[in-house]
Design a protein around this motif. Structure first.
Motif, PDB file in Angstrom:
ATOM      1  N   ALA A 260     105.807   4.006  46.910  1.00  0.00           N
ATOM      2  CA  ALA A 260     106.483   3.310  46.078  1.00  0.00           C
ATOM      3  C   ALA A 260     106.278   1.630  46.361  1.00  0.00           C
ATOM      4  O   ALA A 260     106.565   1.260  47.534  1.00  0.00           O
ATOM      5  CB  ALA A 260     108.145   3.370  45.834  1.00  0.00           C
ATOM      6  N   ILE A 261     105.730   0.977  45.409  1.00  0.00           N
ATOM      7  CA  ILE A 261     105.376  -0.319  45.578  1.00  0.00           C
ATOM      8  C   ILE A 261     106.306  -1.282  44.603  1.00  0.00           C
ATOM      9  O   ILE A 261     106.348  -1.066  43.385  1.00  0.00           O
ATOM     10  CB  ILE A 261     103.949  -0.575  45.314  1.00  0.00           C
ATOM     11  N   ALA A 262     107.008  -2.198  45.295  1.00  0.00           N
ATOM     12  CA  ALA A 262     107.773  -3.318  44.309  1.00  0.00           C
ATOM     13  C   ALA A 262     106.477  -4.262  44.001  1.00  0.00           C
ATOM     14  O   ALA A 262     105.713  -4.843  44.473  1.00  0.00           O
ATOM     15  CB  ALA A 262     108.567  -3.816  45.277  1.00  0.00           C
ATOM     16  N   ARG A 263     106.924  -4.372  42.447  1.00  0.00           N
ATOM     17  CA  ARG A 263     106.028  -5.505  41.816  1.00  0.00           C
ATOM     18  C   ARG A 263     106.586  -5.978  40.760  1.00  0.00           C
ATOM     19  O   ARG A 263     106.876  -5.437  39.687  1.00  0.00           O
ATOM     20  CB  ARG A 263     104.536  -4.558  41.450  1.00  0.00           C
ATOM     21  N   ASP A 264     106.921  -7.316  40.706  1.00  0.00           N
ATOM     22  CA  ASP A 264     107.522  -8.270  40.014  1.00  0.00           C
ATOM     23  C   ASP A 264     107.446  -9.740  40.271  1.00  0.00           C
ATOM     24  O   ASP A 264     106.676 -10.006  41.150  1.00  0.00           O
ATOM     25  CB  ASP A 264     109.055  -7.792  39.641  1.00  0.00           C
ATOM     26  N   ALA A 265     108.067 -10.364  39.609  1.00  0.00           N
ATOM     27  CA  ALA A 265     108.018 -11.833  40.083  1.00  0.00           C
ATOM     28  C   ALA A 265     108.433 -12.341  41.304  1.00  0.00           C
ATOM     29  O   ALA A 265     108.198 -13.127  41.973  1.00  0.00           O
ATOM     30  CB  ALA A 265     108.849 -12.686  38.919  1.00  0.00           C
ATOM     31  N   ALA A 266     109.279 -11.355  42.166  1.00  0.00           N
ATOM     32  CA  ALA A 266     109.761 -11.552  43.271  1.00  0.00           C
ATOM     33  C   ALA A 266     108.779 -11.013  44.372  1.00  0.00           C
ATOM     34  O   ALA A 266     108.744 -11.536  45.569  1.00  0.00           O
ATOM     35  CB  ALA A 266     111.152 -11.125  43.498  1.00  0.00           C
ATOM     36  N   PHE A 267     107.859  -9.899  43.937  1.00  0.00           N
ATOM     37  CA  PHE A 267     107.125  -9.334  44.829  1.00  0.00           C
ATOM     38  C   PHE A 267     105.782  -9.131  44.123  1.00  0.00           C
ATOM     39  O   PHE A 267     105.401  -8.039  43.903  1.00  0.00           O
ATOM     40  CB  PHE A 267     107.681  -7.899  45.433  1.00  0.00           C
ATOM     41  N   SER A 268     104.998 -10.192  44.274  1.00  0.00           N
ATOM     42  CA  SER A 268     103.662 -10.313  43.371  1.00  0.00           C
ATOM     43  C   SER A 268     102.592 -10.697  44.313  1.00  0.00           C
ATOM     44  O   SER A 268     101.491 -10.451  43.751  1.00  0.00           O
ATOM     45  CB  SER A 268     103.874 -11.326  42.292  1.00  0.00           C
ATOM     46  N   PHE A 269     102.661 -10.659  45.759  1.00  0.00           N
ATOM     47  CA  PHE A 269     101.820 -10.955  46.441  1.00  0.00           C
ATOM     48  C   PHE A 269     100.874  -9.835  46.799  1.00  0.00           C
ATOM     49  O   PHE A 269     101.146  -9.219  48.000  1.00  0.00           O
ATOM     50  CB  PHE A 269     101.933 -11.877  47.545  1.00  0.00           C
ATOM     51  N   ILE A 270     100.045  -9.271  46.208  1.00  0.00           N
ATOM     52  CA  ILE A 270      99.469  -7.877  46.124  1.00  0.00           C
ATOM     53  C   ILE A 270      97.810  -8.050  45.795  1.00  0.00           C
ATOM     54  O   ILE A 270      97.444  -8.402  44.986  1.00  0.00           O
ATOM     55  CB  ILE A 270      99.882  -6.952  45.042  1.00  0.00           C
ATOM     56  N   TYR A 271      97.051  -8.002  46.917  1.00  0.00           N
ATOM     57  CA  TYR A 271      95.658  -7.722  46.856  1.00  0.00           C
ATOM     58  C   TYR A 271      95.186  -6.382  45.760  1.00  0.00           C
ATOM     59  O   TYR A 271      95.714  -5.365  46.490  1.00  0.00           O
ATOM     60  CB  TYR A 271      94.830  -7.554  48.192  1.00  0.00           C
ATOM     61  N   ALA A 301     107.050   6.963  50.970  1.00  0.00           N
ATOM     62  CA  ALA A 301     107.020   5.505  51.723  1.00  0.00           C
ATOM     63  C   ALA A 301     107.167   4.405  50.722  1.00  0.00           C
ATOM     64  O   ALA A 301     106.918   4.585  49.368  1.00  0.00           O
ATOM     65  CB  ALA A 301     105.553   5.516  52.277  1.00  0.00           C
ATOM     66  N   VAL A 302     107.426   3.284  51.280  1.00  0.00           N
ATOM     67  CA  VAL A 302     107.766   2.253  50.403  1.00  0.00           C
ATOM     68  C   VAL A 302     106.919   0.882  50.990  1.00  0.00           C
ATOM     69  O   VAL A 302     106.693   0.626  52.123  1.00  0.00           O
ATOM     70  CB  VAL A 302     109.243   1.865  50.479  1.00  0.00           C
ATOM     71  N   TRP A 303     106.442   0.389  50.045  1.00  0.00           N
ATOM     72  CA  TRP A 303     105.743  -1.017  50.569  1.00  0.00           C
ATOM     73  C   TRP A 303     106.465  -2.120  49.614  1.00  0.00           C
ATOM     74  O   TRP A 303     106.678  -2.336  48.476  1.00  0.00           O
ATOM     75  CB  TRP A 303     104.187  -1.134  50.068  1.00  0.00           C
ATOM     76  N   LEU A 304     107.030  -3.239  50.304  1.00  0.00           N
ATOM     77  CA  LEU A 304     107.630  -4.368  49.804  1.00  0.00           C
ATOM     78  C   LEU A 304     106.564  -5.411  50.151  1.00  0.00           C
ATOM     79  O   LEU A 304     106.633  -5.893  51.210  1.00  0.00           O
ATOM     80  CB  LEU A 304     108.872  -4.716  50.364  1.00  0.00           C
ATOM     81  N   PRO A 305     105.919  -6.030  49.109  1.00  0.00           N
ATOM     82  CA  PRO A 305     104.891  -7.217  49.364  1.00  0.00           C
ATOM     83  C   PRO A 305     105.453  -8.469  49.458  1.00  0.00           C
ATOM     84  O   PRO A 305     106.643  -8.496  49.188  1.00  0.00           O
ATOM     85  CB  PRO A 305     103.888  -7.213  48.204  1.00  0.00           C
ATOM     86  N   GLY A 306     104.437  -9.327  49.767  1.00  0.00           N
ATOM     87  CA  GLY A 306     105.332 -10.855  49.763  1.00  0.00           C
ATOM     88  C   GLY A 306     105.354 -11.181  48.303  1.00  0.00           C
ATOM     89  O   GLY A 306     105.056 -10.569  47.350  1.00  0.00           O
ATOM     90  N   GLY A 307     105.922 -12.491  48.402  1.00  0.00           N
ATOM     91  CA  GLY A 307     106.514 -12.949  47.037  1.00  0.00           C
ATOM     92  C   GLY A 307     107.484 -14.100  47.291  1.00  0.00           C
ATOM     93  O   GLY A 307     107.320 -14.876  48.178  1.00  0.00           O
ATOM     94  N   PRO A 335     109.073   5.884  55.819  1.00  0.00           N
ATOM     95  CA  PRO A 335     108.612   4.584  56.213  1.00  0.00           C
ATOM     96  C   PRO A 335     108.579   3.565  55.305  1.00  0.00           C
ATOM     97  O   PRO A 335     108.494   3.840  54.094  1.00  0.00           O
ATOM     98  CB  PRO A 335     107.139   4.833  56.801  1.00  0.00           C
ATOM     99  N   VAL A 336     108.931   2.237  55.757  1.00  0.00           N
ATOM    100  CA  VAL A 336     108.665   1.082  54.909  1.00  0.00           C
ATOM    101  C   VAL A 336     107.812   0.147  55.496  1.00  0.00           C
ATOM    102  O   VAL A 336     107.987  -0.047  56.597  1.00  0.00           O
ATOM    103  CB  VAL A 336     110.315   0.487  54.781  1.00  0.00           C
ATOM    104  N   TRP A 337     106.813  -0.173  54.773  1.00  0.00           N
ATOM    105  CA  TRP A 337     106.222  -1.579  55.166  1.00  0.00           C
ATOM    106  C   TRP A 337     106.413  -2.707  54.569  1.00  0.00           C
ATOM    107  O   TRP A 337     106.262  -2.421  53.230  1.00  0.00           O
ATOM    108  CB  TRP A 337     104.651  -1.170  54.929  1.00  0.00           C
ATOM    109  N   ALA A 338     107.014  -3.448  54.924  1.00  0.00           N
ATOM    110  CA  ALA A 338     107.764  -4.888  54.296  1.00  0.00           C
ATOM    111  C   ALA A 338     106.897  -6.012  55.030  1.00  0.00           C
ATOM    112  O   ALA A 338     106.975  -6.410  56.265  1.00  0.00           O
ATOM    113  CB  ALA A 338     109.093  -5.037  54.765  1.00  0.00           C
TER     114      ALA A 338
END
Length: 476
Positions: A260-271, A301-307, A335-338
């Motif tokens: 599961a990948i967070a993706r919105d204006a708060a978490f948009s730094f995704i290559y 698993a969860v990925w919380l990218p930058g943003g 697992p969570v990768w933040a």
């Protein structure tokens, strides 16, 4: 470096590809590289040509504008972080299908190791220099001459003046050049196509209702310049050789797992390339928006990218379902990768500041003990690498916040060429707290698919250095 994902090169027939190509650079940041690169891309794309754009060096925000202009994903090229083979394969694949390839430089032309100039020389990309000329005349010629000749053998395409006051001013700038044929024209200072900025760079395209209108306005003005009037056949033509590889493919280390990948204006730094790596590893990707009030979807698993969690702290704090579902996910040992902004959202508190310098404390998701505080001073910048056992992830760091936590870092990142440090001053802290792995470090997954799989729980985390002991107030 571990074997990168080379699916692009394996799909090609091994022959060279040639097309029009240019690297757009400048003497420094803030000169207008992104505006010119995106305007040139938009100008040709709306005329029906296939345009592919790249960003030199690590960056999440400029590629959003280039992607809007081209209608295609924008990948990073960096001789260290992504590697020469990956860069060569992507350029070859783009040239094989496109009429024009545009590479936007990073910072100043010669800044960094490796620099945009190094990339231009390695791949024969002619440099178009963009110079902010709003407060100069004859010195424009000196700058252009210096950029062209500082590094012997640098491929050169010409120079374009930005933020020019008038036609008379443009004439003075052109007359200052030793070789008038290098003049590619001038763009005025114009609010219609100004790209707004904030502390980490340009404002994202998804935050502006008139983003495409800005690019069209810039393309309209560029169309009146010598650069804009050049047909693609008269732009520099570059031959891109293919990459040969014996790579048998990426191991399916994440097969059967949903990330599961967070993706919105708060978490948009995704290559985009990072998503490709996860898919190549066999993972199923499921996207969700914490800002929309959504809970965590079913996942392994969860990925919380930058943003920009600091810009949306109030909304993130109010998302009780996200707080609860993340806590349940971690309690189940999943697992969570933040990374960077994703890590910031996992601490107990985030302190932000208004324009009036008033502090606001927001309760966040509480998977990591401690607090994060925003500051005006840059806290971390530059390339970094993370050693996980025998595998090394390459990437970078860029943040304006600091964290205070009782957690002892399990490892630290290191700068290129450095031995893996133990002390916090050597790099960014890497935390392992139960199933949570977190750091200010932004990872380039293709540099080590094996290490990436470890971040998402395919195998245990193996650290390449001794963990710091006894920290009670680690300031990231």
């Amino acid at each position: 470096m571990d074997t990168a994902v080379n699916d692009l090169s394996r799909r090609r027939d091994g022959t060279a590809a040639t097309c029009a190509a240019v690297l757009i650079a400048a003497p420094a940041s803030g000169q207008g590289k992104t505006t010119v690169a995106a305007a040139l891309a938009r100008l040709h794309a709306r005329q029906g040509r296939r345009v592919r754009a790249f960003k030199c060096g690590p960056d999440f925000l400029d590629p959003h504008w280039l992607a809007l202009a081209t209608g295609a994903p924008v990948h990073s090229l960096d001789l260290w972080m992504t590697g020469e083979a990956d860069s060569r394969a992507r350029l070859h694949a783009a040239a094989d299908e496109a009429d024009l390839v545009i590479v936007e430089g990073v910072m100043g032309l010669f800044d960094g190791t490796p620099s945009a100039a190094d990339l231009a020389q390695r791949f024969g990309l002619p440099v178009l220099a963009v110079i902010d000329a709003h407060a100069m005349a004859g010195t424009f010629g000196a700058l252009a001459y210096g950029l062209q000749n500082f590094k012997p053998g640098l491929p050169w395409a010409g120079v374009l003046a930005n933020r020019v006051a008038s036609e008379r001013h443009a004439g003075m700038l052109k007359d200052a050049l030793r070789e008038p044929s290098q003049w590619m024209g001038a763009l005025p200072r114009d609010a219609r196509f100004t790209l707004p900025e904030r502390h980490l760079g340009l404002v994202g395209v998804n935050e502006l209702d008139d983003a495409m209108a800005r690019l069209d306005a810039a393309a309209d003005v560029l169309a009146e310049t010598p650069l804009g009037q050049l047909p693609v056949s008269q732009l520099p033509q570059v031959r891109f050789d293919p990459v040969t590889t014996d790579d048998a493919g990426t191991p399916q280390l994440l097969a059967g797992r949903t990330i599961a990948i967070a993706r919105d204006a708060a978490f948009s730094f995704i290559y985009p390339a990072n998503l490709d790596v996860l898919s190549a590893l066999g993972a199923r990707l499921s996207f969700f928006s914490p800002l929309a009030g959504e809970a965590l979807p079913a996942c392994d698993a969860v990925w919380l990218p930058g943003g920009y969690p600091e810009l949306h702290a109030e909304a993130l704090s109010a998302n009780e379902s996200m707080r609860a579902s993340l806590a349940a996910h971690a309690a189940a040992g999943k697992p969570v990768w933040a990374e960077c902004g994703g890590m910031m959202a996992l601490f107990d508190e985030l302190t932000t500041h208004t324009d009036e310098e008033l502090s606001q404390v927001h309760r966040l998701w509480g998977l990591l003990p401690g607090r994060v505080t925003m500051q005006k001073r840059l806290a971390g910048l530059g390339p970094q690498q993370l050693q996980l056992g025998s595998h090394t992830l390459r990437g970078h760091t860029f943040h304006y916040s600091r964290c205070e936590t009782p957690l002892a870092p399990s490892a630290h990142t290191a700068r290129p060429g450095a031995t893996q440090p133990v002390g916090a001053r050597g790099g960014e802290a890497f935390y392992v707290h139960g199933p949570v792995r977190a750091s200010y470090f932004h990872a380039w997954f293709a540099s080590s698919p094996e290490a990436t799989a470890r971040l998402f729980g395919a195998m245990p985390i193996e650290l390449g250095n001794d963990a710091a002991k006894g920290a009670i107030d680690d300031r990231c």
